[in-house]
Motif scaffolding. Sequence first.
Motif, PDB file in Angstrom:
ATOM      1  N   SER A  35       0.664  -0.954   0.281  1.00 12.92           N
ATOM      2  CA  SER A  35      -0.162   0.456  -0.333  1.00 12.92           C
ATOM      3  C   SER A  35       1.038   1.492  -0.047  1.00 12.92           C
ATOM      4  O   SER A  35       0.698   2.469   0.054  1.00 12.92           O
ATOM      5  CB  SER A  35      -0.665   0.286   1.125  1.00 12.92           C
ATOM      6  N   HIS A  36       2.292   1.341   0.136  1.00 15.27           N
ATOM      7  CA  HIS A  36       3.160   2.330  -0.036  1.00 15.27           C
ATOM      8  C   HIS A  36       4.785   1.632   0.090  1.00 15.27           C
ATOM      9  O   HIS A  36       5.039   0.855   0.810  1.00 15.27           O
ATOM     10  CB  HIS A  36       2.638   3.275   1.332  1.00 15.27           C
ATOM     11  N   ALA A  37       5.137   2.207  -1.130  1.00 20.67           N
ATOM     12  CA  ALA A  37       6.987   2.144  -1.444  1.00 20.67           C
ATOM     13  C   ALA A  37       6.386   3.561  -2.019  1.00 20.67           C
ATOM     14  O   ALA A  37       5.906   4.799  -2.564  1.00 20.67           O
ATOM     15  CB  ALA A  37       6.705   0.706  -2.278  1.00 20.67           C
ATOM     16  N   VAL A  86       2.329  16.205  -0.539  1.00 26.69           N
ATOM     17  CA  VAL A  86       3.791  17.020   0.261  1.00 26.69           C
ATOM     18  C   VAL A  86       4.364  16.715   1.368  1.00 26.69           C
ATOM     19  O   VAL A  86       3.386  16.894   2.316  1.00 26.69           O
ATOM     20  CB  VAL A  86       4.147  18.436  -0.156  1.00 26.69           C
ATOM     21  N   HIS A  87       5.646  15.931   1.316  1.00 26.57           N
ATOM     22  CA  HIS A  87       6.006  15.318   2.146  1.00 26.57           C
ATOM     23  C   HIS A  87       6.237  16.375   3.579  1.00 26.57           C
ATOM     24  O   HIS A  87       6.849  17.503   3.545  1.00 26.57           O
ATOM     25  CB  HIS A  87       6.883  14.812   2.160  1.00 26.57           C
ATOM     26  N   PRO A  88       5.883  15.838   5.257  1.00 25.70           N
ATOM     27  CA  PRO A  88       6.081  16.913   5.601  1.00 25.70           C
ATOM     28  C   PRO A  88       7.701  17.441   6.266  1.00 25.70           C
ATOM     29  O   PRO A  88       7.881  18.628   5.937  1.00 25.70           O
ATOM     30  CB  PRO A  88       6.111  16.658   6.786  1.00 25.70           C
ATOM     31  N   GLY A  95      -0.536  12.182  -0.472  1.00 24.52           N
ATOM     32  CA  GLY A  95       0.056  12.535   0.141  1.00 24.52           C
ATOM     33  C   GLY A  95       1.595  11.575  -0.391  1.00 24.52           C
ATOM     34  O   GLY A  95       1.975  11.955  -1.390  1.00 24.52           O
ATOM     35  N   GLU A  96       2.552  11.716   1.035  1.00 23.43           N
ATOM     36  CA  GLU A  96       1.811  11.876   2.779  1.00 23.43           C
ATOM     37  C   GLU A  96       2.004  13.056   2.730  1.00 23.43           C
ATOM     38  O   GLU A  96       2.839  13.834   2.672  1.00 23.43           O
ATOM     39  CB  GLU A  96       2.616  10.659   2.807  1.00 23.43           C
ATOM     40  N   ILE A  97       0.797  12.819   3.453  1.00 20.61           N
ATOM     41  CA  ILE A  97       1.398  14.402   4.199  1.00 20.61           C
ATOM     42  C   ILE A  97       1.216  14.357   5.982  1.00 20.61           C
ATOM     43  O   ILE A  97       0.465  13.184   6.254  1.00 20.61           O
ATOM     44  CB  ILE A  97      -0.313  15.496   3.825  1.00 20.61           C
ATOM     45  N   VAL A 135      -1.344   9.730   5.310  1.00 19.78           N
ATOM     46  CA  VAL A 135      -1.126  10.451   6.643  1.00 19.78           C
ATOM     47  C   VAL A 135       0.573  10.191   7.233  1.00 19.78           C
ATOM     48  O   VAL A 135       0.281   9.092   7.715  1.00 19.78           O
ATOM     49  CB  VAL A 135      -2.422  11.259   7.986  1.00 19.78           C
ATOM     50  N   HIS A 136       1.132  10.779   6.982  1.00 21.95           N
ATOM     51  CA  HIS A 136       2.608  10.818   7.586  1.00 21.95           C
ATOM     52  C   HIS A 136       2.961  11.610   8.839  1.00 21.95           C
ATOM     53  O   HIS A 136       2.528  12.479   9.147  1.00 21.95           O
ATOM     54  CB  HIS A 136       4.025  10.959   7.013  1.00 21.95           C
ATOM     55  N   ASP A 137       2.767  10.303  10.395  1.00 23.86           N
ATOM     56  CA  ASP A 137       3.274  11.332  11.711  1.00 23.86           C
ATOM     57  C   ASP A 137       4.568  10.502  12.422  1.00 23.86           C
ATOM     58  O   ASP A 137       3.925   9.562  12.805  1.00 23.86           O
ATOM     59  CB  ASP A 137       1.684  10.769  12.466  1.00 23.86           C
ATOM     60  N   ILE A 189      -3.739   6.217   7.661  1.00 22.95           N
ATOM     61  CA  ILE A 189      -2.414   6.468   8.580  1.00 22.95           C
ATOM     62  C   ILE A 189      -1.364   4.981   8.658  1.00 22.95           C
ATOM     63  O   ILE A 189      -1.561   3.998   8.372  1.00 22.95           O
ATOM     64  CB  ILE A 189      -2.546   6.343  10.012  1.00 22.95           C
ATOM     65  N   HIS A 190      -0.136   6.034   7.665  1.00 19.31           N
ATOM     66  CA  HIS A 190       0.584   4.920   7.148  1.00 19.31           C
ATOM     67  C   HIS A 190       2.077   4.513   8.643  1.00 19.31           C
ATOM     68  O   HIS A 190       2.168   5.538   9.190  1.00 19.31           O
ATOM     69  CB  HIS A 190       1.618   5.648   5.701  1.00 19.31           C
ATOM     70  N   CYS A 191       3.001   4.189   7.925  1.00 20.95           N
ATOM     71  CA  CYS A 191       3.808   3.821   9.319  1.00 20.95           C
ATOM     72  C   CYS A 191       3.348   4.079  10.631  1.00 20.95           C
ATOM     73  O   CYS A 191       4.147   4.483  11.246  1.00 20.95           O
ATOM     74  CB  CYS A 191       5.114   4.230   8.318  1.00 20.95           C
ATOM     75  N   THR A 197       5.426  -1.452   2.292  1.00 14.58           N
ATOM     76  CA  THR A 197       6.538  -1.757   2.757  1.00 14.58           C
ATOM     77  C   THR A 197       7.882  -0.512   2.691  1.00 14.58           C
ATOM     78  O   THR A 197       8.853  -0.468   3.618  1.00 14.58           O
ATOM     79  CB  THR A 197       7.396  -2.305   1.484  1.00 14.58           C
ATOM     80  N   ASP A 198       6.995   0.797   2.074  1.00 18.46           N
ATOM     81  CA  ASP A 198       7.740   1.998   2.382  1.00 18.46           C
ATOM     82  C   ASP A 198       8.791   2.262   1.279  1.00 18.46           C
ATOM     83  O   ASP A 198      10.045   2.983   1.739  1.00 18.46           O
ATOM     84  CB  ASP A 198       7.898   2.151   4.145  1.00 18.46           C
ATOM     85  N   ALA A 199       9.443   0.677   1.466  1.00 15.54           N
ATOM     86  CA  ALA A 199      10.521   0.756   0.205  1.00 15.54           C
ATOM     87  C   ALA A 199      11.229   2.081  -0.774  1.00 15.54           C
ATOM     88  O   ALA A 199       9.912   2.438  -0.850  1.00 15.54           O
ATOM     89  CB  ALA A 199      10.538  -0.327  -0.843  1.00 15.54           C
TER      90      ALA A 199
END
Length: 256
Positions: A5-7, A62-64, A91-93, A127-129, A152-154, A202-204
Amino acid sequence: MLIDSHAHLEMPEFKKDLEAVIQRAEESGVEYIFTVGTEKKDWRKALEIANSHPSIYAILGVHPHNAKEIDEETYPVLEELCQNEKVRAFGEIGLDFFRSLSPRDIQLKKFREQIGLAKELRLPIVVHDREAHRETMEILKSEKAEECGGIIHCFSGNYEMAEVCIEMGFYISIPGSITFKSAEGFREIVKKIPLESLLVETDAPFLTPEPFRGKRNEPSYVRYTAQKVAEIKNVSFEKVAEVTTENALRVYKLKV
Ligand SMILES: [Zn+2]
Ligand SMILES: [Zn+2]
C-alpha cells in the motif's frame, strides 16, 4: 495476493533495476503497488511509473520534510496531476517532529492546507506521523479529516490512537518494522487492531523487514510483514493477504 500500500519506486534507490524489482513483486504475489511521490521533483516520475505499469498506482502530495518548499505553484501543479485516474490518494502529508526538516509551524500549516486540498480533489489522504501523535490527531479532528478518510501509514501510535483513527474512517498501515526484535510493544498494539482495519506496506526503500533488515527494501518483501501480522493474530497468511487486499482496494476506491 498482496498489496504493497506504500512504496517509493521513483526514488533513486530503484533507478538501476526498477523493472526487476516490479517483476519480483509480481512473482511473489504482490498484485498492486502504490508508489508515493513526496516532493515536486518526484511527482511526474511516480505518475510515469504508474502509467506504464497496470499493477502500479500513484499517490502524490508534499511530505512534511518538504513542507517548507511549498510555494504558489505547488498546489495548482498537484491539482492538475491528481486529475489522472492513476492517482488514488493524496499524500504523504503530515508531521515529522523526529527529524523536523521543515520548521514545525510550517509543517502544521501545510498539513492543514493539504487536507483541505485533498477534500477538494475528493481523494483519501495518506498520513505520515512521526513523533507528533498529539498534533496529528488535533489536526485530523479540527480539519474534519473524516470527510476524506484514508490511511495512517507506518503507524506508530498506541491502541487508543488507532481506535480514534478507525472511527474517523482511517485504515492503519503496518510497515516491516513489525518484524524487528525490538518491536514487541508494537506487536501487542497490532494484535488488538481488527484485521478489517489493517493494510500492509513496505515504505520501500526504507524500513526493510527481517530477514533482510539492513538491505534496501522492495515491494516483494511485503509478505514478511503480512506473515508477521498472521503470526501475531494467529490466523493464516492467506487470511491476512485476503483481508488487507480488500481493505486497500476499498480505501483506494479500486472496487465498489
Ligand atoms: Zn512516511
Ligand atoms: Zn513513505
